[in-house]
Design a protein around this motif. Structure first.
Motif, PDB file in Angstrom:
ATOM      1  N   ILE A  53       0.849  -1.214   0.000  1.00 22.61           N
ATOM      2  CA  ILE A  53       0.000   0.000   0.000  1.00 22.61           C
ATOM      3  C   ILE A  53       0.879   1.256   0.000  1.00 22.61           C
ATOM      4  CG2 ILE A  53      -1.694   1.316   1.341  1.00 22.61           C
ATOM      5  CD1 ILE A  53      -2.665  -1.535   2.322  1.00 22.61           C
ATOM      6  N   VAL A  54       1.918   1.246   0.845  1.00 25.44           N
ATOM      7  CA  VAL A  54       2.824   2.409   0.872  1.00 25.44           C
ATOM      8  C   VAL A  54       3.526   2.547  -0.489  1.00 25.44           C
ATOM      9  CG1 VAL A  54       4.754   3.511   2.085  1.00 25.44           C
ATOM     10  CG2 VAL A  54       3.164   2.132   3.354  1.00 25.44           C
ATOM     11  N   GLY A  55       3.836   1.398  -1.106  1.00 27.05           N
ATOM     12  CA  GLY A  55       4.420   1.417  -2.458  1.00 27.05           C
ATOM     13  C   GLY A  55       3.475   2.076  -3.457  1.00 27.05           C
ATOM     14  N   ALA A  56       2.165   1.812  -3.297  1.00 25.27           N
ATOM     15  CA  ALA A  56       1.173   2.444  -4.182  1.00 25.27           C
ATOM     16  C   ALA A  56       1.167   3.964  -3.969  1.00 25.27           C
ATOM     17  CB  ALA A  56      -0.208   1.873  -3.912  1.00 25.27           C
ATOM     18  N   PHE A  57       1.312   4.376  -2.708  1.00 27.32           N
ATOM     19  CA  PHE A  57       1.404   5.822  -2.438  1.00 27.32           C
ATOM     20  C   PHE A  57       2.681   6.402  -3.044  1.00 27.32           C
ATOM     21  CE2 PHE A  57      -1.911   5.118   0.723  1.00 27.32           C
ATOM     22  CZ  PHE A  57      -2.639   6.288   0.642  1.00 27.32           C
ATOM     23  N   ALA A  58       3.760   5.600  -3.009  1.00 29.27           N
ATOM     24  CA  ALA A  58       5.024   6.058  -3.628  1.00 29.27           C
ATOM     25  C   ALA A  58       4.820   6.281  -5.119  1.00 29.27           C
ATOM     26  CB  ALA A  58       6.130   5.034  -3.383  1.00 29.27           C
ATOM     27  N   LEU A  59       3.982   5.414  -5.728  1.00 31.84           N
ATOM     28  CA  LEU A  59       3.666   5.583  -7.148  1.00 31.84           C
ATOM     29  C   LEU A  59       2.896   6.889  -7.363  1.00 31.84           C
ATOM     30  CD1 LEU A  59       3.528   3.702  -9.931  1.00 31.84           C
ATOM     31  CD2 LEU A  59       1.132   3.946  -9.398  1.00 31.84           C
ATOM     32  N   LEU A  60       1.969   7.177  -6.438  1.00 27.19           N
ATOM     33  CA  LEU A  60       1.227   8.438  -6.528  1.00 27.19           C
ATOM     34  C   LEU A  60       2.180   9.631  -6.432  1.00 27.19           C
ATOM     35  CD1 LEU A  60      -2.001   7.952  -4.354  1.00 27.19           C
ATOM     36  CD2 LEU A  60      -1.740   7.797  -6.813  1.00 27.19           C
ATOM     37  N   LEU A  61       3.163   9.490  -5.516  1.00 25.92           N
ATOM     38  CA  LEU A  61       4.169  10.550  -5.361  1.00 25.92           C
ATOM     39  C   LEU A  61       4.926  10.757  -6.671  1.00 25.92           C
ATOM     40  CD1 LEU A  61       5.755  12.379  -3.280  1.00 25.92           C
ATOM     41  CD2 LEU A  61       7.275  10.442  -2.982  1.00 25.92           C
ATOM     42  N   LEU A  63       3.857   9.956  -9.655  1.00 23.48           N
ATOM     43  CA  LEU A  63       2.924  10.503 -10.644  1.00 23.48           C
ATOM     44  C   LEU A  63       2.780  12.016 -10.469  1.00 23.48           C
ATOM     45  CD1 LEU A  63      -0.104   8.052 -10.809  1.00 23.48           C
ATOM     46  CD2 LEU A  63       1.430   8.694 -12.640  1.00 23.48           C
ATOM     47  N   ALA A  64       2.652  12.426  -9.189  1.00 28.20           N
ATOM     48  CA  ALA A  64       2.502  13.859  -8.914  1.00 28.20           C
ATOM     49  C   ALA A  64       3.744  14.615  -9.379  1.00 28.20           C
ATOM     50  CB  ALA A  64       2.267  14.084  -7.424  1.00 28.20           C
ATOM     51  N   ASN A  65       4.909  14.015  -9.104  1.00 26.23           N
ATOM     52  CA  ASN A  65       6.176  14.641  -9.511  1.00 26.23           C
ATOM     53  C   ASN A  65       6.255  14.777 -11.031  1.00 26.23           C
ATOM     54  OD1 ASN A  65       8.590  15.781  -8.837  1.00 26.23           O
ATOM     55  ND2 ASN A  65       9.715  13.857  -8.935  1.00 26.23           N
TER      56      ASN A  65
ATOM     57  N   VAL B  60      -2.927   0.136 -10.287  1.00 26.84           N
ATOM     58  CA  VAL B  60      -2.542   0.210  -8.866  1.00 26.84           C
ATOM     59  C   VAL B  60      -3.659   0.859  -8.050  1.00 26.84           C
ATOM     60  CG1 VAL B  60      -0.955   1.345  -7.263  1.00 26.84           C
ATOM     61  CG2 VAL B  60      -0.066   0.153  -9.256  1.00 26.84           C
ATOM     62  N   VAL B  64      -5.244  -1.705  -5.571  1.00 31.14           N
ATOM     63  CA  VAL B  64      -4.620  -1.599  -4.237  1.00 31.14           C
ATOM     64  C   VAL B  64      -5.337  -0.548  -3.383  1.00 31.14           C
ATOM     65  CG1 VAL B  64      -2.470  -1.137  -2.979  1.00 31.14           C
ATOM     66  CG2 VAL B  64      -2.373  -2.288  -5.191  1.00 31.14           C
ATOM     67  N   GLY B  96       1.478   6.193   3.969  1.00 32.63           N
ATOM     68  CA  GLY B  96       1.439   6.677   2.587  1.00 32.63           C
ATOM     69  C   GLY B  96       1.321   8.187   2.517  1.00 32.63           C
ATOM     70  N   LEU B  99       4.466   9.868   3.084  1.00 36.79           N
ATOM     71  CA  LEU B  99       5.296   9.859   1.870  1.00 36.79           C
ATOM     72  C   LEU B  99       4.899  11.010   0.941  1.00 36.79           C
ATOM     73  CD1 LEU B  99       7.458   7.777   1.170  1.00 36.79           C
ATOM     74  CD2 LEU B  99       5.797   6.629  -0.251  1.00 36.79           C
ATOM     75  N   LEU B 100       3.585  11.247   0.848  1.00 39.30           N
ATOM     76  CA  LEU B 100       3.108  12.324  -0.038  1.00 39.30           C
ATOM     77  C   LEU B 100       3.518  13.710   0.482  1.00 39.30           C
ATOM     78  CD1 LEU B 100      -0.470  11.098  -1.020  1.00 39.30           C
ATOM     79  CD2 LEU B 100       1.624  10.973  -2.343  1.00 39.30           C
ATOM     80  N   LEU B 103       5.996  16.111  -1.158  1.00 42.27           N
ATOM     81  CA  LEU B 103       5.644  17.056  -2.221  1.00 42.27           C
ATOM     82  C   LEU B 103       5.563  18.493  -1.707  1.00 42.27           C
ATOM     83  CD1 LEU B 103       2.844  15.088  -4.089  1.00 42.27           C
ATOM     84  CD2 LEU B 103       5.034  15.770  -5.039  1.00 42.27           C
ATOM     85  N   LEU B 120       9.303   1.766   3.896  1.00 39.66           N
ATOM     86  CA  LEU B 120       9.554   1.115   2.599  1.00 39.66           C
ATOM     87  C   LEU B 120      10.964   0.541   2.530  1.00 39.66           C
ATOM     88  CD1 LEU B 120       8.044   3.187  -0.339  1.00 39.66           C
ATOM     89  CD2 LEU B 120       7.441   0.907   0.411  1.00 39.66           C
TER      90      LEU B 120
END
Lengths: 215, 237
Positions: A53-61, A63-65, B60, B64, B96, B99-100, B103, B120
């Motif tokens: 799940i945290v990895g999925a948030f990392a993907l969101l990060l 994507l945002a970048n 994802v 997920v 999560g 992590l955000l 930004l 992670l």
């Protein structure tokens, strides 16, 4: 010269909490991989699923970048602006097509079959020409290592052609020998080094010697 | 979206025909790079990047994050009996969100924003160590030891011996240690250096074999794409 003041409390909080989390979680998961216990297994299962799940948030990060990078290019009217618009637009269209079914629906299959797969296969096919030119340049280096490299590549390449078994059964046999003996030994030595490198790097992270998360 | 897609493509032929034309066009766009780095090739590479990003992010989020939010809402409605489930659902979301926070300029360097990353790294390092030990190191060492065991064919022991010598040699090829001054250290250094040089030969043979496999795979991809253009698109063969 005045020494900078170090706030021990802040330093401890900044270093100790992330290191504690990485060390604690890492050790539980590591132990869980080698000791079989139902309670430990369920804890490790929960921790690893949280990791996904945290990895999925990392993907969101990420994507945002990426979005911010391309938005910046578009706003600045950069020379690469048309490609940024194309990337963002195609990503949005594919996202909207795939989101409702999550990869299993008809729209997703269409995107995969007629958009992604041809592009990926064409890029892979394009590599044939670059590999060809790279091999030509490599063969111009006249050392014994390059001679072995070239002989091995030619034997495996020629031996892979099914027709060669008709010419002589020795050709496929030579290819089998090269793949199963010297090439296997070389790959195995590299893999052993890779495994030791991964273990050393992992242990440095788990023991807090390397702290890339608290910089 | 899928219903809409199915209603448009229900007749079957139109969407498939459009897809074949689109795929053929994209293939030709990529192959324009053989002439030179053109605008058309960049369009194709941008489309590849955009498609991959859109596909992966949708999968994802759908597989997920969406189930997690649904589970959290269900557990919140089942409170107070489901407080543990709510905590289990909430904790990864907190990690999560931390992590955000990377930004936002104000929170980028804070302890909270590092927690998710630390989690992670911790999980990743533990899984990597476990994977390297049980998936790489032990199986490779076991296979190397088994290869010298006596077998049926009279020449197999020679192959096994070659594998052991080559494996150790390839491993020693990456040894970069300054030799000591004592005589035995110099002898040891000479032996390991020589063995490492021999190992470099085994590595080059391995690279040659890998390159040949790579060329075979890429030629297959090229033949596949040419066949698609000539058969599926142009119906020439």
């Amino acid at each position: 010269m005045e020494q900078p003041r170090i706030n021990i409390g802040v330093l401890l909080r900044r270093q100790l909490i992330p290191v504690g989390i990485a060390l604690g979680v890492g050790l539980i998961v590591l132990i869980g991989q080698f000791i079989s216990n139902s309670t430990l297994d369920s804890i490790v299962g929960v921790l690893v699923s949280w990791g996904a799940i945290v990895g999925a948030f990392a993907l969101l990060l990420g994507l945002a970048n990426l979005g911010m990078f391309h938005a910046g290019r578009i706003l600045k009217r950069d020379a690469q602006m048309p490609f940024s618009i194309l990337i963002v637009a195609s990503a949005l269209v594919v996202f909207l097509l795939v989101l409702p079914s999550g990869g299993a629906g008809a729209a997703s299959q269409w995107v995969m079959r007629y958009l992604y797969q041809p592009l990926e296969a064409s890029f892979l096919a394009l590599l044939v020409f670059f590999i060809g030119s790279a091999v030509y340049r490599a063969l111009r280096i006249r050392t014994w290592e390059m001679a072995l490299f070239a002989i091995s590549a030619i034997v495996v390449l020629v031996g892979s052609v099914p027709f060669m078994a008709v010419v002589s059964p020795l050709i496929p046999a030579a290819k089998e020998w090269v793949v199963n003996v010297p090439a296997l030994a070389g790959v195995r030595g590299i893999l052993l080094g890779v495994a030791l490198g991964i273990i050393a790097t992992g242990l440095r992270l788990l023991t807090g010697i390397d702290r890339p998360y608290s910089h | 979206m899928d219903t809409l897609f199915n209603s448009v493509c229900s007749s079957g032929g139109f969407c498939d025909a459009l897809g074949v034309w689109l795929a053929a066009l994209l293939t030709i766009l990529v192959f324009t790079y053989l002439i030179r780095d053109t605008f058309l090739f960049r369009i194709a590479s941008s489309l590849l990047v955009g498609t991959a990003i859109g596909f992966v992010s949708a999968v994802v989020i759908r597989n997920v994050l969406y189930p997690l939010v649904i589970a959290l809402v269900d557990d919140i409605f089942a409170l107070p009996g489901s407080w543990l489930a709510v905590v289990i659902d909430l904790l990864p979301i907190v990690l999560g969100v931390s992590l955000l926070m990377k930004l936002t300029p104000n929170f980028r360097g804070t302890t909270f924003s590092n927690i998710g990353l630390a989690y992670l790294f911790g999980i990743g390092a533990a899984l990597a160590i476990g994977g390297a030990l049980s998936g790489l190191l032990v199986p490779q060492l076991t296979a190397t030891m088994i290869s010298v065991a006596p077998q049926g064919d009279s020449l197999d022991w020679l192959n096994g011996l070659l594998i052991v010598i080559g494996t150790l040699g390839a491993f020693l090829a990456f040894r970069f240690i300054q030799p000591g001054d004592r005589p035995w250290q110099r002898v040891y250094d000479t032996i390991t250096k020589g063995w490492g040089t021999l190992g470099r030969g085994f590595i080059m043979v391995a690279f040659g074999a890998l390159l040949a496999s790579l060329i075979s795979a890429r030629v297959s991809a090229l033949v596949g794409q040419l066949y698609f253009l000539l058969h599926d698109w142009l119906n020439l063969i």
